[in-house]
Motif scaffolding. Structure first.
Motif, PDB file in Angstrom:
ATOM      1  N   SER A   1      18.607  84.969-100.757  1.00 28.56           N
ATOM      2  CA  SER A   1      18.392  85.072-102.216  1.00 28.56           C
ATOM      3  C   SER A   1      17.684  86.229-102.766  1.00 28.56           C
ATOM      4  O   SER A   1      17.639  86.155-104.675  1.00 28.56           O
ATOM      5  CB  SER A   1      18.065  84.100-102.824  1.00 28.56           C
ATOM      6  N   ASN A   2      16.443  86.467-102.284  1.00 32.33           N
ATOM      7  CA  ASN A   2      15.801  87.276-102.853  1.00 32.33           C
ATOM      8  C   ASN A   2      16.048  89.068-103.019  1.00 32.33           C
ATOM      9  O   ASN A   2      17.107  89.001-102.106  1.00 32.33           O
ATOM     10  CB  ASN A   2      14.387  87.610-102.869  1.00 32.33           C
ATOM     11  N   ASN A   3      15.462  89.838-103.311  1.00 35.51           N
ATOM     12  CA  ASN A   3      15.729  91.425-103.153  1.00 35.51           C
ATOM     13  C   ASN A   3      15.527  92.246-101.536  1.00 35.51           C
ATOM     14  O   ASN A   3      15.970  93.713-101.935  1.00 35.51           O
ATOM     15  CB  ASN A   3      15.731  92.115-104.720  1.00 35.51           C
ATOM     16  N   GLU A   4      14.787  91.388-101.432  1.00 35.98           N
ATOM     17  CA  GLU A   4      14.124  92.420-100.381  1.00 35.98           C
ATOM     18  C   GLU A   4      15.494  92.877 -99.237  1.00 35.98           C
ATOM     19  O   GLU A   4      14.629  93.889 -98.576  1.00 35.98           O
ATOM     20  CB  GLU A   4      13.633  91.111 -99.081  1.00 35.98           C
ATOM     21  N   LEU A   5      16.462  92.607 -99.777  1.00 40.84           N
ATOM     22  CA  LEU A   5      17.507  93.351 -97.718  1.00 40.84           C
ATOM     23  C   LEU A   5      17.940  94.561 -99.073  1.00 40.84           C
ATOM     24  O   LEU A   5      18.099  95.407 -97.816  1.00 40.84           O
ATOM     25  CB  LEU A   5      18.588  91.941 -97.723  1.00 40.84           C
ATOM     26  N   VAL A   6      17.913  94.600-100.355  1.00 40.69           N
ATOM     27  CA  VAL A   6      18.837  95.465-100.362  1.00 40.69           C
ATOM     28  C   VAL A   6      18.683  97.198-100.678  1.00 40.69           C
ATOM     29  O   VAL A   6      19.253  98.040 -99.872  1.00 40.69           O
ATOM     30  CB  VAL A   6      18.658  95.124-102.659  1.00 40.69           C
ATOM     31  N   GLY A   7      17.588  97.186-100.563  1.00 47.58           N
ATOM     32  CA  GLY A   7      16.600  98.155-100.040  1.00 47.58           C
ATOM     33  C   GLY A   7      16.429  99.088 -98.958  1.00 47.58           C
ATOM     34  O   GLY A   7      17.485 100.349 -97.998  1.00 47.58           O
ATOM     35  N   VAL A   8      16.689  97.944 -97.535  1.00 44.43           N
ATOM     36  CA  VAL A   8      16.995  98.454 -96.494  1.00 44.43           C
ATOM     37  C   VAL A   8      18.023  98.730 -95.924  1.00 44.43           C
ATOM     38  O   VAL A   8      18.630  99.017 -95.131  1.00 44.43           O
ATOM     39  CB  VAL A   8      16.415  96.581 -95.598  1.00 44.43           C
ATOM     40  N   PHE A   9      19.270  97.818 -96.681  1.00 49.51           N
ATOM     41  CA  PHE A   9      20.648  97.910 -96.500  1.00 49.51           C
ATOM     42  C   PHE A   9      20.918  99.401 -96.623  1.00 49.51           C
ATOM     43  O   PHE A   9      21.370 100.292 -96.428  1.00 49.51           O
ATOM     44  CB  PHE A   9      21.093  96.597 -96.949  1.00 49.51           C
ATOM     45  N   ASP A  10      20.668  99.760 -98.508  1.00 47.42           N
ATOM     46  CA  ASP A  10      20.527 101.139 -98.781  1.00 47.42           C
ATOM     47  C   ASP A  10      19.955 102.261 -97.760  1.00 47.42           C
ATOM     48  O   ASP A  10      20.779 103.113 -97.590  1.00 47.42           O
ATOM     49  CB  ASP A  10      20.102 101.762 -99.952  1.00 47.42           C
ATOM     50  N   LYS A  11      18.886 102.308 -97.309  1.00 47.75           N
ATOM     51  CA  LYS A  11      18.611 103.304 -96.491  1.00 47.75           C
ATOM     52  C   LYS A  11      18.986 103.249 -95.097  1.00 47.75           C
ATOM     53  O   LYS A  11      18.917 104.680 -94.535  1.00 47.75           O
ATOM     54  CB  LYS A  11      16.897 102.564 -96.453  1.00 47.75           C
ATOM     55  N   MET A  12      19.834 101.885 -94.194  1.00 46.14           N
ATOM     56  CA  MET A  12      20.217 102.203 -93.529  1.00 46.14           C
ATOM     57  C   MET A  12      21.686 102.808 -93.493  1.00 46.14           C
ATOM     58  O   MET A  12      21.810 103.225 -92.368  1.00 46.14           O
ATOM     59  CB  MET A  12      20.401 100.744 -93.093  1.00 46.14           C
ATOM     60  N   HIS A  13      22.010 102.609 -94.304  1.00 48.43           N
ATOM     61  CA  HIS A  13      23.281 103.649 -94.658  1.00 48.43           C
ATOM     62  C   HIS A  13      22.553 105.217 -95.075  1.00 48.43           C
ATOM     63  O   HIS A  13      23.552 106.459 -94.932  1.00 48.43           O
ATOM     64  CB  HIS A  13      24.007 103.274 -95.597  1.00 48.43           C
ATOM     65  N   SER A  14      21.933 105.398 -95.614  1.00 47.61           N
ATOM     66  CA  SER A  14      21.707 106.514 -96.065  1.00 47.61           C
ATOM     67  C   SER A  14      20.701 107.577 -95.218  1.00 47.61           C
ATOM     68  O   SER A  14      20.918 108.731 -95.221  1.00 47.61           O
ATOM     69  CB  SER A  14      21.119 106.605 -97.558  1.00 47.61           C
ATOM     70  N   CYS A  15      20.646 107.161 -94.284  1.00 50.68           N
ATOM     71  CA  CYS A  15      19.226 108.111 -93.600  1.00 50.68           C
ATOM     72  C   CYS A  15      20.327 108.760 -93.060  1.00 50.68           C
ATOM     73  O   CYS A  15      21.421 108.629 -92.759  1.00 50.68           O
ATOM     74  CB  CYS A  15      18.693 107.015 -93.180  1.00 50.68           C
ATOM     75  N   SER A  16      19.395 110.134 -92.313  1.00 52.99           N
ATOM     76  CA  SER A  16      20.215 110.812 -91.703  1.00 52.99           C
ATOM     77  C   SER A  16      20.866 109.973 -90.120  1.00 52.99           C
ATOM     78  O   SER A  16      20.217 109.417 -89.321  1.00 52.99           O
ATOM     79  CB  SER A  16      19.201 111.856 -90.868  1.00 52.99           C
ATOM     80  N   TRP A  17      22.068 110.992 -89.823  1.00 50.40           N
ATOM     81  CA  TRP A  17      22.526 110.675 -88.550  1.00 50.40           C
ATOM     82  C   TRP A  17      21.571 111.765 -87.220  1.00 50.40           C
ATOM     83  O   TRP A  17      20.706 113.014 -87.575  1.00 50.40           O
ATOM     84  CB  TRP A  17      23.531 111.312 -88.441  1.00 50.40           C
ATOM     85  N   ASP A  18      21.785 110.608 -85.984  1.00 46.55           N
ATOM     86  CA  ASP A  18      21.096 111.631 -84.529  1.00 46.55           C
ATOM     87  C   ASP A  18      20.027 111.787 -84.822  1.00 46.55           C
ATOM     88  O   ASP A  18      19.164 112.690 -84.610  1.00 46.55           O
ATOM     89  CB  ASP A  18      22.002 112.656 -84.938  1.00 46.55           C
ATOM     90  N   GLU A  19      18.952 111.259 -85.533  1.00 44.28           N
ATOM     91  CA  GLU A  19      17.588 111.101 -85.527  1.00 44.28           C
ATOM     92  C   GLU A  19      17.133 109.664 -85.872  1.00 44.28           C
ATOM     93  O   GLU A  19      17.422 108.892 -86.678  1.00 44.28           O
ATOM     94  CB  GLU A  19      16.667 111.651 -87.242  1.00 44.28           C
ATOM     95  N   ILE A  20      15.558 109.922 -85.630  1.00 44.79           N
ATOM     96  CA  ILE A  20      15.454 108.322 -85.739  1.00 44.79           C
ATOM     97  C   ILE A  20      14.267 108.387 -86.878  1.00 44.79           C
ATOM     98  O   ILE A  20      13.739 108.913 -87.206  1.00 44.79           O
ATOM     99  CB  ILE A  20      14.212 107.928 -84.596  1.00 44.79           C
ATOM    100  N   THR A  21      14.760 106.826 -87.707  1.00 44.94           N
ATOM    101  CA  THR A  21      14.063 106.742 -88.602  1.00 44.94           C
ATOM    102  C   THR A  21      13.642 104.930 -88.888  1.00 44.94           C
ATOM    103  O   THR A  21      14.427 104.008 -88.543  1.00 44.94           O
ATOM    104  CB  THR A  21      15.562 106.124 -89.878  1.00 44.94           C
ATOM    105  N   LYS A  22      12.601 105.234 -89.182  1.00 46.69           N
ATOM    106  CA  LYS A  22      11.806 103.470 -89.637  1.00 46.69           C
ATOM    107  C   LYS A  22      12.588 102.683 -90.743  1.00 46.69           C
ATOM    108  O   LYS A  22      12.229 103.649 -91.790  1.00 46.69           O
ATOM    109  CB  LYS A  22      10.374 104.383 -89.587  1.00 46.69           C
ATOM    110  N   ILE A  23      13.298 102.314 -90.291  1.00 47.68           N
ATOM    111  CA  ILE A  23      13.455 101.278 -91.621  1.00 47.68           C
ATOM    112  C   ILE A  23      12.173 100.591 -91.811  1.00 47.68           C
ATOM    113  O   ILE A  23      11.794 100.167 -93.219  1.00 47.68           O
ATOM    114  CB  ILE A  23      14.933  99.959 -91.510  1.00 47.68           C
ATOM    115  N   ASP A  24      11.627  99.733 -91.152  1.00 46.34           N
ATOM    116  CA  ASP A  24       9.426  99.687 -91.486  1.00 46.34           C
ATOM    117  C   ASP A  24       8.640  99.544 -90.088  1.00 46.34           C
ATOM    118  O   ASP A  24       9.924 100.307 -89.498  1.00 46.34           O
ATOM    119  CB  ASP A  24       9.554  98.225 -91.995  1.00 46.34           C
ATOM    120  N   SER A  25       7.997  99.496 -90.462  1.00 42.04           N
ATOM    121  CA  SER A  25       6.927  99.811 -89.135  1.00 42.04           C
ATOM    122  C   SER A  25       7.816  99.049 -87.901  1.00 42.04           C
ATOM    123  O   SER A  25       6.961  99.381 -86.540  1.00 42.04           O
ATOM    124  CB  SER A  25       5.529  99.395 -89.017  1.00 42.04           C
ATOM    125  N   ASP A  26       8.092  98.141 -87.905  1.00 46.46           N
ATOM    126  CA  ASP A  26       9.079  97.405 -86.662  1.00 46.46           C
ATOM    127  C   ASP A  26      10.168  97.025 -86.706  1.00 46.46           C
ATOM    128  O   ASP A  26      10.818  96.968 -85.248  1.00 46.46           O
ATOM    129  CB  ASP A  26       8.421  95.798 -86.936  1.00 46.46           C
TER     130      ASP A  26
END
Length: 227
Positions: free
Chosen positions: A110-135
């Protein structure tokens, strides 16, 4: 399946979560009985939870699609505090207009903690490793599964391709051998399909196959273990 992107419509499933529907194929990305409950049941409850005691788990997903499986994995693993490496292959990525409309972040929590995460998952570069967060490390692999060489140390495979009658080339002995070789010992492959030919193809490459109760609206699913 066609080599060109097809029209995709957003629909709401029975648990309130959304999915995409392809009219030309008469096919949904997730179950109309509940996209979220299907993802949680198949990929988290009967798959990922087997590895809760591992401080680091590595996942390969066939079909990044809407990003739902990646997001529920992120949320679940974040709750138990363990590191995740998540690789996923996708030939037809969603547009920003499509993924930004999906309601997964708000329906998972119900909180907004996943909104930025979901956007980052889709908008991050392809074929590269992206740190969604440290874990949580994400690598989206572009193109067809057949065109990519996989690593060989995954603990789990989320096999979420379109149905065998839609994409028969992804449910073959050759593909399942590729999955088998990509898994560690005692690694598992989980999928929504429980078709007899799928089971036999998995067994033919060495998997131990279980038919388990399926998610709402589906009698059975498959979990295959590499001995």
């Amino acid at each position: 399946m066609s080599n060109k992107p097809l029209k995709r419509n957003i629909i709401t499933t029975k648990d309130g979560s959304q999915t995409l529907f392809i009219p030309e194929l008469n096919e949904n990305y997730h179950s109309i009985n509940g996209a979220l409950q299907e993802s949680m049941h198949i990929y988290i409850n009967t798959g990922l939870k087997l590895f809760d005691k591992k401080s680091e788990v590595k996942i390969f997903e066939v079909g990044f699609g809407t990003g739902l499986n990646a997001l529920v994995t992120y949320y679940y693993r974040n709750e138990i505090g363990n590191k995740t490496i998540f690789h996923s292959v996708e030939k037809y990525p969603l547009t920003k207009k499509e993924y930004s409309t999906l309601n997964y972040p708000s329906i998972i929590t119900s909180n907004n903690e996943l909104v930025g995460v979901f956007d980052k998952m889709h908008s991050c570069s392809w074929d590269e490793i992206t740190k969604i967060d440290s874990d949580f490390l994400l690598k989206k692999i572009s193109g067809a599964l057949s065109d990519n060489i996989l690593e060989n140390n995954y603990h789990i495979v989320y096999f979420d391709a379109f149905a065998p009658e839609i994409q028969p080339n992804l449910w073959t002995v050759e593909v399942f051998r590729k999955m088998y070789n990509a898994l560690t010992k005692n690694g598992v492959l989980v999928t929504y399909s429980a078709k007899g030919q799928v089971r036999r193809n998995l067994q033919s490459v060495g998997f131990n196959v279980e038919r388990l109760p399926g998610p709402l609206g589906k009698r059975e699913m498959i979990r295959a273990t590499k001995p």
